[in-house]
Motif scaffolding. Structure first.
Motif, PDB file in Angstrom:
ATOM      1  N   ARG A 158       0.817  -1.217   0.000  1.00  0.00           N
ATOM      2  CA  ARG A 158       0.000   0.000   0.000  1.00  0.00           C
ATOM      3  C   ARG A 158       0.852   1.269   0.000  1.00  0.00           C
ATOM      4  N   GLU A 159       2.015   1.228   0.643  1.00  0.00           N
ATOM      5  CA  GLU A 159       2.865   2.418   0.671  1.00  0.00           C
ATOM      6  C   GLU A 159       3.516   2.681  -0.679  1.00  0.00           C
ATOM      7  N   GLN A 160       3.471   1.687  -1.559  1.00  0.00           N
ATOM      8  CA  GLN A 160       4.043   1.837  -2.897  1.00  0.00           C
ATOM      9  C   GLN A 160       2.958   2.085  -3.947  1.00  0.00           C
ATOM     10  N   ASN A 161       1.765   2.373  -3.473  1.00  0.00           N
ATOM     11  CA  ASN A 161       0.628   2.751  -4.326  1.00  0.00           C
ATOM     12  C   ASN A 161       0.192   1.647  -5.287  1.00  0.00           C
ATOM     13  N   ILE A 162       0.444   0.407  -4.915  1.00  0.00           N
ATOM     14  CA  ILE A 162      -0.037  -0.717  -5.702  1.00  0.00           C
ATOM     15  C   ILE A 162      -1.461  -1.060  -5.273  1.00  0.00           C
ATOM     16  N   ILE A 163      -2.344  -1.284  -6.244  1.00  0.00           N
ATOM     17  CA  ILE A 163      -3.713  -1.715  -5.973  1.00  0.00           C
ATOM     18  C   ILE A 163      -3.815  -3.194  -6.340  1.00  0.00           C
ATOM     19  N   ALA A 164      -4.022  -4.045  -5.341  1.00  0.00           N
ATOM     20  CA  ALA A 164      -4.138  -5.487  -5.556  1.00  0.00           C
ATOM     21  C   ALA A 164      -5.592  -5.901  -5.349  1.00  0.00           C
ATOM     22  N   LEU A 165      -6.142  -6.603  -6.320  1.00  0.00           N
ATOM     23  CA  LEU A 165      -7.563  -6.938  -6.301  1.00  0.00           C
ATOM     24  C   LEU A 165      -7.804  -8.437  -6.432  1.00  0.00           C
ATOM     25  N   SER A 166      -8.750  -8.940  -5.659  1.00  0.00           N
ATOM     26  CA  SER A 166      -9.244 -10.305  -5.810  1.00  0.00           C
ATOM     27  C   SER A 166     -10.577 -10.215  -6.534  1.00  0.00           C
ATOM     28  N   LEU A 167     -10.661 -10.787  -7.721  1.00  0.00           N
ATOM     29  CA  LEU A 167     -11.840 -10.600  -8.567  1.00  0.00           C
ATOM     30  C   LEU A 167     -12.586 -11.903  -8.841  1.00  0.00           C
ATOM     31  N   HIS A 168     -13.891 -11.823  -8.730  1.00  0.00           N
ATOM     32  CA  HIS A 168     -14.767 -12.948  -9.088  1.00  0.00           C
ATOM     33  C   HIS A 168     -15.325 -12.668 -10.478  1.00  0.00           C
ATOM     34  N   PRO A 169     -15.035 -13.529 -11.458  1.00  0.00           N
ATOM     35  CA  PRO A 169     -15.472 -13.268 -12.840  1.00  0.00           C
ATOM     36  C   PRO A 169     -16.922 -13.607 -13.120  1.00  0.00           C
ATOM     37  N   GLY A 170     -17.621 -14.174 -12.137  1.00  0.00           N
ATOM     38  CA  GLY A 170     -18.979 -14.655 -12.380  1.00  0.00           C
ATOM     39  C   GLY A 170     -18.926 -16.119 -12.806  1.00  0.00           C
ATOM     40  N   TRP A 171     -20.109 -16.713 -12.905  1.00  0.00           N
ATOM     41  CA  TRP A 171     -20.178 -18.083 -13.433  1.00  0.00           C
ATOM     42  C   TRP A 171     -20.264 -17.948 -14.945  1.00  0.00           C
ATOM     43  N   VAL A 172     -19.142 -18.203 -15.597  1.00  0.00           N
ATOM     44  CA  VAL A 172     -18.988 -17.899 -17.009  1.00  0.00           C
ATOM     45  C   VAL A 172     -19.041 -19.167 -17.852  1.00  0.00           C
ATOM     46  N   ARG A 173     -19.657 -19.056 -19.002  1.00  0.00           N
ATOM     47  CA  ARG A 173     -19.720 -20.190 -19.916  1.00  0.00           C
ATOM     48  C   ARG A 173     -18.367 -20.345 -20.620  1.00  0.00           C
TER      49      ARG A 173
END
Length: 229
Positions: A170-185
């Motif tokens: 966070r002090e290095q201004n990095i944005i780390a995200l955990s993403l759910h793509p949905g139930w995708v075909r």
């Protein structure tokens, strides 16, 4: 123009992410295990700035080679998309160690090792976004059906690692995200998925683009909704 690096870009969500990012006029470094067999991915070479690179994220030597190929460049957005589900018959009573280890290796250890190796390139970039495709199946609070031991545990562990990554950077201004793509075909999601790859990819890219520092370390679905841990 931003520069993205996407793993597992030869099919499914990774392929569609690559297609949409190129259509937006950005550059993409697209990795996959066998570029020579990535027919659809290779047809995108004229759609924008695309570099297809061989990399099996489960192999340390491949990660090292990828790092070497990127020497002198930067990454604005790193998208850890590659992953596996594991054997479909891995139910209670039929669980075994080696397949479980493989899922943990590819879904948890590999993306974290890759991120660690590529961190200098992200720090040198302007976007400073690192996104991981997790899954709602990794949510402990949301688990009301049981099963899927290998995939669920790998994604739950990945979520914890992403949270630590967000705190450490966070002090290095990095944005780390955990993403759910949905139930995708897709091949992994199966034919009964609720959305197609175009909808998922567009939503994921929008979440990444709109993410601010306070979103770092959060578990977010493709439609912007927060997911309980």
């Amino acid at each position: 123009m931003s520069r993205y690096l996407i793993t597992g870009a030869n099919r499914g969500i990774g392929l569609e992410l690559t297609r949409q990012i190129l259509a937006q006029g950005h550059q993409v470094v697209a990795t996959c295990r066998n570029p020579g067999e990535a027919g659809e991915l290779n047809t995108l070479t004229n759609a924008g700035e695309l570099q297809v690179v061989q990399c099996d994220i489960g192999k340390p030597d491949d990660i090292a080679a990828l790092v070497e190929s990127l020497h002198g460049s930067t990454i604005d957005v790193l998208i850890n998309n590659a992953g596996i589900y594991g054997p479909r018959d891995a139910v209670l009573g039929n669980l075994s160690r080696e397949p479980w280890r493989e899922v943990m290796e590819i879904d948890l250890l590999a993306p974290m090792m890759l991120t660690q190796a590529l961190l200098p390139f992200v720090l040198a970039g302007e976007g400073k976004h690192i996104a991981f495709l997790s899954s709602k199946m990794g949510s402990i609070a949301d688990n009301s059906s049981g099963g899927s031991y290998m995939y669920r545990t790998a994604k739950a562990a990945l979520n914890q690692a992403i949270k630590s990554l967000a705190m450490d950077l966070r002090e290095q201004n990095i944005i780390a995200l955990s993403l759910h793509p949905g139930w995708v075909r897709t091949e992994m999601g199966g034919p009964n998925g609720l959305i197609d790859t175009a909808t998922s990819a567009a939503g994921l890219l929008n979440v990444i683009a709109e993410a601010v520092p306070s979103d770092s370390g959060q578990f977010i679905a493709y439609d912007g909704k927060r997911i309980p841990w």
